[in-house]
Design a protein around this motif. Sequence first.
Motif, PDB file in Angstrom:
ATOM      1  N   ARG A 125     -13.111 -30.108 -26.522  1.00 25.70           N
ATOM      2  CA  ARG A 125     -11.504 -30.700 -27.211  1.00 25.70           C
ATOM      3  C   ARG A 125     -10.931 -28.887 -27.454  1.00 25.70           C
ATOM      4  O   ARG A 125     -11.966 -27.571 -27.876  1.00 25.70           O
ATOM      5  CB  ARG A 125     -11.321 -31.094 -28.640  1.00 25.70           C
ATOM      6  CG  ARG A 125     -11.992 -32.810 -28.144  1.00 25.70           C
ATOM      7  CD  ARG A 125     -11.464 -33.303 -27.312  1.00 25.70           C
ATOM      8  NE  ARG A 125      -9.550 -34.238 -27.867  1.00 25.70           N
ATOM      9  CZ  ARG A 125      -8.856 -34.837 -27.331  1.00 25.70           C
ATOM     10  NH1 ARG A 125      -9.557 -35.312 -25.961  1.00 25.70           N
ATOM     11  NH2 ARG A 125      -7.355 -34.789 -27.742  1.00 25.70           N
ATOM     12  N   MET A 126      -9.860 -29.033 -27.452  1.00 28.48           N
ATOM     13  CA  MET A 126      -8.844 -27.608 -28.282  1.00 28.48           C
ATOM     14  C   MET A 126      -7.784 -28.297 -29.072  1.00 28.48           C
ATOM     15  O   MET A 126      -6.758 -28.722 -29.047  1.00 28.48           O
ATOM     16  CB  MET A 126      -8.672 -26.356 -26.904  1.00 28.48           C
ATOM     17  CG  MET A 126      -7.701 -26.640 -26.121  1.00 28.48           C
ATOM     18  SD  MET A 126      -7.368 -25.827 -24.579  1.00 28.48           S
ATOM     19  CE  MET A 126      -7.041 -24.575 -25.562  1.00 28.48           C
ATOM     20  N   ILE A 146      -3.376 -31.009 -33.834  1.00 25.82           N
ATOM     21  CA  ILE A 146      -3.287 -31.545 -33.503  1.00 25.82           C
ATOM     22  C   ILE A 146      -4.037 -31.464 -31.899  1.00 25.82           C
ATOM     23  O   ILE A 146      -4.386 -29.803 -31.450  1.00 25.82           O
ATOM     24  CB  ILE A 146      -2.216 -32.055 -32.132  1.00 25.82           C
ATOM     25  CG1 ILE A 146      -0.945 -32.631 -32.831  1.00 25.82           C
ATOM     26  CG2 ILE A 146      -1.935 -32.829 -31.002  1.00 25.82           C
ATOM     27  CD1 ILE A 146       0.921 -32.750 -33.008  1.00 25.82           C
ATOM     28  N   THR A 147      -4.777 -31.797 -31.068  1.00 23.95           N
ATOM     29  CA  THR A 147      -6.334 -31.601 -30.014  1.00 23.95           C
ATOM     30  C   THR A 147      -5.906 -31.981 -28.697  1.00 23.95           C
ATOM     31  O   THR A 147      -5.170 -33.178 -28.610  1.00 23.95           O
ATOM     32  CB  THR A 147      -7.452 -31.712 -30.800  1.00 23.95           C
ATOM     33  OG1 THR A 147      -7.478 -32.440 -30.663  1.00 23.95           O
ATOM     34  CG2 THR A 147      -7.718 -30.419 -31.765  1.00 23.95           C
ATOM     35  N   ARG A 148      -6.305 -31.406 -27.707  1.00 24.51           N
ATOM     36  CA  ARG A 148      -6.121 -32.351 -26.058  1.00 24.51           C
ATOM     37  C   ARG A 148      -7.434 -31.333 -25.866  1.00 24.51           C
ATOM     38  O   ARG A 148      -8.716 -30.440 -26.372  1.00 24.51           O
ATOM     39  CB  ARG A 148      -5.340 -31.052 -25.677  1.00 24.51           C
ATOM     40  CG  ARG A 148      -4.842 -29.751 -25.579  1.00 24.51           C
ATOM     41  CD  ARG A 148      -4.403 -29.560 -24.230  1.00 24.51           C
ATOM     42  NE  ARG A 148      -5.067 -29.537 -22.990  1.00 24.51           N
ATOM     43  CZ  ARG A 148      -4.009 -30.312 -22.456  1.00 24.51           C
ATOM     44  NH1 ARG A 148      -2.366 -30.002 -22.274  1.00 24.51           N
ATOM     45  NH2 ARG A 148      -4.281 -30.969 -21.231  1.00 24.51           N
ATOM     46  N   ALA A 149      -7.352 -32.116 -24.341  1.00 25.42           N
ATOM     47  CA  ALA A 149      -8.956 -32.017 -23.737  1.00 25.42           C
ATOM     48  C   ALA A 149      -8.528 -30.424 -23.405  1.00 25.42           C
ATOM     49  O   ALA A 149      -7.731 -29.918 -23.144  1.00 25.42           O
ATOM     50  CB  ALA A 149      -8.818 -33.172 -22.269  1.00 25.42           C
ATOM     51  N   ALA A 150      -9.666 -29.702 -23.520  1.00 22.17           N
ATOM     52  CA  ALA A 150      -9.525 -28.574 -23.589  1.00 22.17           C
ATOM     53  C   ALA A 150      -9.498 -28.692 -21.991  1.00 22.17           C
ATOM     54  O   ALA A 150     -10.257 -28.867 -20.739  1.00 22.17           O
ATOM     55  CB  ALA A 150     -10.984 -27.786 -23.899  1.00 22.17           C
ATOM     56  N   MET A 200     -12.513 -30.913 -30.172  1.00 23.98           N
ATOM     57  CA  MET A 200     -11.711 -30.341 -31.835  1.00 23.98           C
ATOM     58  C   MET A 200     -11.407 -29.030 -32.364  1.00 23.98           C
ATOM     59  O   MET A 200     -12.138 -28.289 -31.378  1.00 23.98           O
ATOM     60  CB  MET A 200     -12.968 -31.589 -32.600  1.00 23.98           C
ATOM     61  CG  MET A 200     -13.834 -30.329 -33.176  1.00 23.98           C
ATOM     62  SD  MET A 200     -15.086 -31.876 -34.675  1.00 23.98           S
ATOM     63  CE  MET A 200     -14.149 -30.929 -35.419  1.00 23.98           C
ATOM     64  N   CYS A 201     -11.390 -28.771 -33.285  1.00 24.21           N
ATOM     65  CA  CYS A 201     -11.155 -27.701 -33.977  1.00 24.21           C
ATOM     66  C   CYS A 201     -11.480 -27.637 -35.603  1.00 24.21           C
ATOM     67  O   CYS A 201     -11.002 -28.381 -36.105  1.00 24.21           O
ATOM     68  CB  CYS A 201      -9.736 -27.538 -33.710  1.00 24.21           C
ATOM     69  SG  CYS A 201      -9.769 -25.516 -34.484  1.00 24.21           S
ATOM     70  N   GLY A 202     -12.769 -26.790 -35.776  1.00 23.96           N
ATOM     71  CA  GLY A 202     -13.277 -27.200 -37.215  1.00 23.96           C
ATOM     72  C   GLY A 202     -13.514 -26.602 -38.169  1.00 23.96           C
ATOM     73  O   GLY A 202     -14.223 -26.135 -39.285  1.00 23.96           O
ATOM     74  N   ARG A 203     -12.450 -25.308 -37.570  1.00 29.03           N
ATOM     75  CA  ARG A 203     -12.932 -23.478 -38.177  1.00 29.03           C
ATOM     76  C   ARG A 203     -12.152 -22.516 -37.286  1.00 29.03           C
ATOM     77  O   ARG A 203     -12.571 -22.989 -36.499  1.00 29.03           O
ATOM     78  CB  ARG A 203     -14.725 -23.038 -38.600  1.00 29.03           C
ATOM     79  CG  ARG A 203     -15.034 -22.121 -39.500  1.00 29.03           C
ATOM     80  CD  ARG A 203     -15.428 -23.705 -40.941  1.00 29.03           C
ATOM     81  NE  ARG A 203     -16.879 -23.171 -40.114  1.00 29.03           N
ATOM     82  CZ  ARG A 203     -17.790 -22.247 -40.428  1.00 29.03           C
ATOM     83  NH1 ARG A 203     -17.953 -20.702 -40.357  1.00 29.03           N
ATOM     84  NH2 ARG A 203     -18.820 -22.785 -40.410  1.00 29.03           N
ATOM     85  N   PHE A 204     -11.330 -21.778 -38.396  1.00 33.01           N
ATOM     86  CA  PHE A 204     -10.496 -21.218 -37.508  1.00 33.01           C
ATOM     87  C   PHE A 204     -10.404 -19.771 -38.409  1.00 33.01           C
ATOM     88  O   PHE A 204     -10.829 -19.537 -39.696  1.00 33.01           O
ATOM     89  CB  PHE A 204      -9.559 -21.813 -37.564  1.00 33.01           C
ATOM     90  CG  PHE A 204      -8.449 -22.262 -38.246  1.00 33.01           C
ATOM     91  CD1 PHE A 204      -7.123 -21.546 -38.437  1.00 33.01           C
ATOM     92  CD2 PHE A 204      -8.263 -23.862 -38.428  1.00 33.01           C
ATOM     93  CE1 PHE A 204      -6.031 -21.775 -39.451  1.00 33.01           C
ATOM     94  CE2 PHE A 204      -7.368 -23.938 -39.676  1.00 33.01           C
ATOM     95  CZ  PHE A 204      -6.315 -23.275 -40.021  1.00 33.01           C
TER      96      PHE A 204
END
Length: 233
Positions: free
Chosen positions: A163-164, A149-153, A1-5
């Motif tokens: 995830r990434m 949108i995320t995918r398998a890292a 996932m992406c929870g902070r950027f």
Amino acid sequence: MCGRFVVPSTTDELLSVFDATGDNAADWKPSYSVAPTDPAPIVRECIHDETLQRDVDLASWGLKPGWAKPGGPAPINARLESVASNGMFRSAFASQRCLVPMAGYYEWQQMDDGKQPYFIHSDGDVLAAAGLYAARQEGDVWKISFTIITRAARDASGEIHDRMPVFLTPDVWDQWLRPEKITDKEEVLSMLDRSSVAVARTVTAFPVARTVNNVRTLDPGDPSLIEPAAKKE
């Protein structure tokens, strides 16, 4: 996932990088800690007076379609594996696509003495994550929201989290932003996969100070948040 950027770029810098002409993000201030529900710049294309225009807009992180009930979910991420068919995302995937600029993002690893944050980034100044947006009318005001949108890292990202974000190479930005409705979902999904794999090869990660862990006490304007953490003796 992406929870902070992290988005250290100014509005003018984003307009230049993405060749955008519309500036609806004049109030944007660079942030080294964009968290869910925070406003952040997105890049999208719309038809204005029969002319295609590329805008940089401020939008709230957490997709809230116009049909969603107040207080309902506002997902910050959408899985590549189901984004074209999931009821929450399929309409936006078809015709409301955007880019989410960032320098990188944070992920955490559980250590014996607590959670260790890592900053995951590329060699370039700006990464562009594939996103979806929605516009929702609240009174007389239109509010824009988005999801990433995320995918398998892959590669270095996979060493920290499974995830990434789906990052896109510049050669497919125009294709992704095009506002017309998608007719071949599989072709677009394949493009997202190929492009994000290419960007993943350029990604690196390093640990940063645990100041990042507490979103309530950190200063989002502090660039030292993405400096490598001092090594323990």
